[in-house]
Design a protein around this motif. Sequence first.
Motif, PDB file in Angstrom:
ATOM      1  N   GLY A  64     -14.250 -13.674 -10.165  1.00 16.42           N
ATOM      2  CA  GLY A  64     -14.973 -12.670  -9.400  1.00 16.42           C
ATOM      3  C   GLY A  64     -16.387 -13.099  -9.078  1.00 16.42           C
ATOM      4  O   GLY A  64     -16.964 -13.956  -9.745  1.00 16.42           O
ATOM      5  N   SER A  75     -17.216  -5.660  -6.136  1.00 13.13           N
ATOM      6  CA  SER A  75     -16.365  -6.040  -7.263  1.00 13.13           C
ATOM      7  C   SER A  75     -16.575  -5.079  -8.432  1.00 13.13           C
ATOM      8  O   SER A  75     -17.392  -4.156  -8.360  1.00 13.13           O
ATOM      9  CB  SER A  75     -16.714  -7.459  -7.717  1.00 13.13           C
ATOM     10  N   VAL A 196     -11.028  -9.212  -4.241  1.00  7.95           N
ATOM     11  CA  VAL A 196     -12.219  -8.821  -3.492  1.00  7.95           C
ATOM     12  C   VAL A 196     -12.712  -9.923  -2.562  1.00  7.95           C
ATOM     13  O   VAL A 196     -13.077  -9.662  -1.404  1.00  7.95           O
ATOM     14  CB  VAL A 196     -13.350  -8.408  -4.467  1.00  7.95           C
TER      15      VAL A 196
END
Length: 210
Positions: A64, A75, A196
């Motif tokens: 991430g 996120s 994401v």
Amino acid sequence: MNNSLANTARLLWAGLRALLVLTVVTGVIYPLAVTGIAQAAFHDKANGSQIKADGKVVGSSLIGQQGYSLDYFQSRPANGLGTNSVNTQYKLLLSGATNLSADNAKLIKSVEAAKAAVVKDNSTADYKVKPSQVPADAVTSSGSGLDPDISPAYAELQVHRVAERNGLSVARVEKLVKDHTEGRTLGFIGEPRVNVLELNVALGELAKGD
């Protein structure tokens, strides 16, 4: 005496030959074979599951990222084991969970603050977010602190804000989220999720096309 020296020399030479053979087999041939198979059969994964935008690597689908502007999907929070001032893209010093219990005052305070921020950031002139709509992954970090995915519920919660800021219709952004929603692995492992970084790259291409 001579026999003893001869035996010792023979043993040393045998040991040296074994060392050389094992070094070549395990240190050269085996790594090359494994690397070759990985590159041929699992090229994308062997190279870090890289994601590209405009021909440049912008990250990995496995890790991430933080620091997205509100023009993009956000996120999960990244609360791990300390921070650093070197990596400005990701401030965690070490990946990991906060290890705070559910009734910890610090955790409760951070969750409440995060929920208020999510409600404020994602409410638009035509759409008001209710605190009850905020899913858990929007206000808590994952066990690793590096989770690249969010729940479909959190992605959908951000649709109106993203659409408004990018001059896109809600329907088009909703479709974008739906197209990037992955189901459970093998149909029963884990939960549905949205990557994401992949979603934001697609969003950038969609906004640029308009």
